[in-house]
Enzyme design. Sequence first.
Site, PDB file in Angstrom:
ATOM      1  N   GLY A 222       0.807  -1.223   0.000  1.00  0.00           N
ATOM      2  CA  GLY A 222       0.000   0.000   0.000  1.00  0.00           C
ATOM      3  C   GLY A 222       0.838   1.270   0.000  1.00  0.00           C
ATOM      4  O   GLY A 222       0.372   2.327  -0.451  1.00  0.00           O
TER       5      GLY A 222
ATOM      6  N   GLU B 120       2.453  -8.370  -1.729  1.00  0.00           N
ATOM      7  CA  GLU B 120       1.154  -8.947  -1.360  1.00  0.00           C
ATOM      8  C   GLU B 120       1.079 -10.453  -1.526  1.00  0.00           C
ATOM      9  O   GLU B 120       0.515 -11.146  -0.674  1.00  0.00           O
ATOM     10  CB  GLU B 120       0.029  -8.277  -2.167  1.00  0.00           C
ATOM     11  CG  GLU B 120      -0.335  -6.882  -1.695  1.00  0.00           C
ATOM     12  CD  GLU B 120       0.547  -5.774  -2.247  1.00  0.00           C
ATOM     13  OE1 GLU B 120       1.555  -6.077  -2.920  1.00  0.00           O
ATOM     14  OE2 GLU B 120       0.230  -4.601  -2.021  1.00  0.00           O
TER      15      GLU B 120
HETATM   16  C1  HXC Z   1       1.664  -3.857  10.211  1.00  0.00           C
HETATM   17  C2  HXC Z   1       3.944  -3.594  10.226  1.00  0.00           C
HETATM   18  C3  HXC Z   1       3.977  -3.573   8.807  1.00  0.00           C
HETATM   19  C4  HXC Z   1       2.742  -3.693   8.111  1.00  0.00           C
HETATM   20  C5  HXC Z   1       5.990  -3.367   9.542  1.00  0.00           C
HETATM   21  N1  HXC Z   1       5.205  -3.460  10.629  1.00  0.00           N
HETATM   22  N2  HXC Z   1       5.261  -3.424   8.416  1.00  0.00           N
HETATM   23  N3  HXC Z   1       2.804  -3.730  10.897  1.00  0.00           N
HETATM   24  N4  HXC Z   1       1.626  -3.839   8.870  1.00  0.00           N
HETATM   25  N5  HXC Z   1       2.678  -3.669   6.798  1.00  0.00           N
HETATM   26  C6  HXC Z   1       5.618  -3.441  12.027  1.00  0.00           C
HETATM   27  C7  HXC Z   1       6.286  -4.749  12.432  1.00  0.00           C
HETATM   28  O1  HXC Z   1       5.317  -5.720  12.725  1.00  0.00           O
HETATM   29  C8  HXC Z   1       7.048  -4.319  13.639  1.00  0.00           C
HETATM   30  O2  HXC Z   1       6.168  -4.211  14.734  1.00  0.00           O
HETATM   31  C9  HXC Z   1       7.499  -2.904  13.287  1.00  0.00           C
HETATM   32  O3  HXC Z   1       6.608  -2.468  12.239  1.00  0.00           O
HETATM   33  C10 HXC Z   1       8.910  -2.856  12.758  1.00  0.00           C
HETATM   34  O4  HXC Z   1       9.020  -3.777  11.683  1.00  0.00           O
HETATM   35  P1  HXC Z   1      10.120  -4.957  11.640  1.00  0.00           P
HETATM   36  O5  HXC Z   1       9.560  -6.016  10.764  1.00  0.00           O
HETATM   37  O6  HXC Z   1      10.535  -5.338  12.999  1.00  0.00           O
HETATM   38  O7  HXC Z   1      11.330  -4.213  10.931  1.00  0.00           O
HETATM   39  P2  HXC Z   1      12.454  -4.862   9.993  1.00  0.00           P
HETATM   40  O8  HXC Z   1      12.885  -6.205  10.524  1.00  0.00           O
HETATM   41  O9  HXC Z   1      13.486  -3.810   9.805  1.00  0.00           O
HETATM   42  O10 HXC Z   1      11.722  -5.146   8.579  1.00  0.00           O
HETATM   43  C11 HXC Z   1      11.168  -4.079   7.830  1.00  0.00           C
HETATM   44  C12 HXC Z   1      10.255  -4.652   6.734  1.00  0.00           C
HETATM   45  C13 HXC Z   1       9.202  -5.591   7.375  1.00  0.00           C
HETATM   46  C14 HXC Z   1      11.095  -5.414   5.691  1.00  0.00           C
HETATM   47  C15 HXC Z   1       9.580  -3.457   6.040  1.00  0.00           C
HETATM   48  O11 HXC Z   1       8.587  -4.903   8.466  1.00  0.00           O
HETATM   49  C16 HXC Z   1       8.143  -6.046   6.442  1.00  0.00           C
HETATM   50  O12 HXC Z   1       8.365  -6.939   5.608  1.00  0.00           O
HETATM   51  N6  HXC Z   1       6.931  -5.537   6.615  1.00  0.00           N
HETATM   52  C17 HXC Z   1       5.755  -5.970   5.880  1.00  0.00           C
HETATM   53  C18 HXC Z   1       5.788  -5.461   4.474  1.00  0.00           C
HETATM   54  C19 HXC Z   1       4.567  -5.921   3.701  1.00  0.00           C
HETATM   55  O13 HXC Z   1       4.359  -7.124   3.483  1.00  0.00           O
HETATM   56  N7  HXC Z   1       3.768  -4.962   3.270  1.00  0.00           N
HETATM   57  C20 HXC Z   1       2.644  -5.233   2.412  1.00  0.00           C
HETATM   58  C21 HXC Z   1       1.437  -5.330   3.218  1.00  0.00           C
HETATM   59  S1  HXC Z   1       0.088  -5.836   2.209  1.00  0.00           S
HETATM   60  P3  HXC Z   1       6.570  -4.713  16.209  1.00  0.00           P
HETATM   61  O14 HXC Z   1       5.326  -4.513  16.998  1.00  0.00           O
HETATM   62  O15 HXC Z   1       6.981  -6.132  16.066  1.00  0.00           O
HETATM   63  O16 HXC Z   1       7.694  -3.783  16.594  1.00  0.00           O
HETATM   64  C22 HXC Z   1      -0.453  -4.471   1.484  1.00  0.00           C
HETATM   65  C23 HXC Z   1      -1.675  -4.666   0.667  1.00  0.00           C
HETATM   66  C24 HXC Z   1      -2.296  -3.410   0.209  1.00  0.00           C
HETATM   67  O17 HXC Z   1       0.056  -3.405   1.622  1.00  0.00           O
HETATM   68  C25 HXC Z   1      -3.630  -3.679  -0.338  1.00  0.00           C
HETATM   69  C26 HXC Z   1      -4.503  -4.420   0.603  1.00  0.00           C
HETATM   70  C27 HXC Z   1      -5.963  -4.257   0.342  1.00  0.00           C
END
Ligand code: HXC
Length: 264
Positions: free
Chosen positions: A115, A138
Site C-alpha cells: 500500500g 502482497e
Molecule cells: C503492520 C507492520 C507492517 C505492516 C511493519 N510493521 N510493516 N505492521 N503492517 N505492513 C511493524 C512490524 O510488525 C514491527 O512491529 C514494526 O513495524 C517494525 O518492523 P520490523 O519487521 O521489525 O522491521 P524490519 O525487521 O526492519 O523489517 C522491515 C520490513 C518488514 C522489511 C519493512 O517490516 C516487512 O516486511 N513488513 C511488511 C511489508 C509488507 O508485506 N507490506 C505489504 C502489506 S500488504 P513490532 O510490533 O513487532 O515492533 C499491502 C496490501 C495493500 O500493503 C492492499 C490491501 C488491500
Amino acid sequence: TELGTFKNVLLSNDDGIATLTINRPKSLNALNSATLEDIGKALDVVKSHADDVKILVITGSGEKSFVAGADISQMQSMNSIEAANLSKLAHNSFEKIENLPQFTIAAINGYTLGGGLELASSCDIRVATNKAKFGQPEVTLGIIPGFGGTQRLTRLVGRGKAKEMIAMGTMIDAEEAFRIGLIEEIVEPENLVPKVKEIAKQIMKNGLIAVGMAKYVIDRGADLPLDVAIDFETQLWAETFATKDQKEGMSAFLEKRAANFQNK
Ligand code: HXC
C-alpha cells in the site's frame, strides 16, 4: 504553520509547500483504516487551502520507512467484505490525491511496500533516497495488491515489470526503481528535503492553473484513445487562454521580464 491535526497524519504548510506526513513510525507507517481516513481528511484540507498551498509533499515519518504497506495486523482477520471496504477507503483517498489541483510529490525516505508503493504511485512524481526499497509483497501474504497497485504500477513501469515485481514479491532498490522509471529522482538521504523543495519551488514559479491542467489531462488522457485524448488536450489548452496567467506569461516574455503569475 500547522494546517490540521490528525491522529496518524501530520499536515503543515511552509511557504506554499504543504507536507503530509504519515505518522505511525512504530509500525513503519503501515496504513490502517484510521490512517487512510486521516489521509482523506488531510487531503480535503489541502484542497480547500488551494490559495495558500501550491504543492503537496507526501512523506513518511522516521528514517526507516515511507510506508511499509497496509496494516497486516488489521487485515489478518478480515473477511472479503471488510477487505473490499478497506480497498475502497484507500481508493477514495488515493483518487483524491490524483484529483487535487495541486501538484504532488512523494518524498520517499525508506521502505515503500504494498500500500505504500500504491500511495507513492498515486502522486505526480516520486523523489527517493538511495536507501529506499520498493516492492509489492502482497502475494507473499496470499493476497494481491488492493490499493491500485495492479493498475497504477503497471501504468508507470509497464506490464512486464509490474508482473515481475508483483509475482516475485521481492524488493528492488532505488537504483533499479530509477532505471525502470518508477522514481523520477534519486538522492542521498540528506538531499531528500532540499531536492523536493528545489523541484517544488521551480514548479511554483510557473502558472499553477496550467500545471494543474497539465497534470489532469496527462492522467485522464492516459486511459483514453489517442484521438480523444488529443481533443481533450485541445480543450484544456484553449481554456488556458481564458486565464490572466496566460496574458501575464506571454506579456512578461515579450517585455523581457519574469512573469508574476496570480494563478487566476
Ligand atoms: C503492520 C507492520 C507492517 C505492516 C511493519 N510493521 N510493516 N505492521 N503492517 N505492513 C511493524 C512490524 O510488525 C514491527 O512491529 C514494526 O513495524 C517494525 O518492523 P520490523 O519487521 O521489525 O522491521 P524490519 O525487521 O526492519 O523489517 C522491515 C520490513 C518488514 C522489511 C519493512 O517490516 C516487512 O516486511 N513488513 C511488511 C511489508 C509488507 O508485506 N507490506 C505489504 C502489506 S500488504 P513490532 O510490533 O513487532 O515492533 C499491502 C496490501 C495493500 O500493503 C492492499 C490491501 C488491500
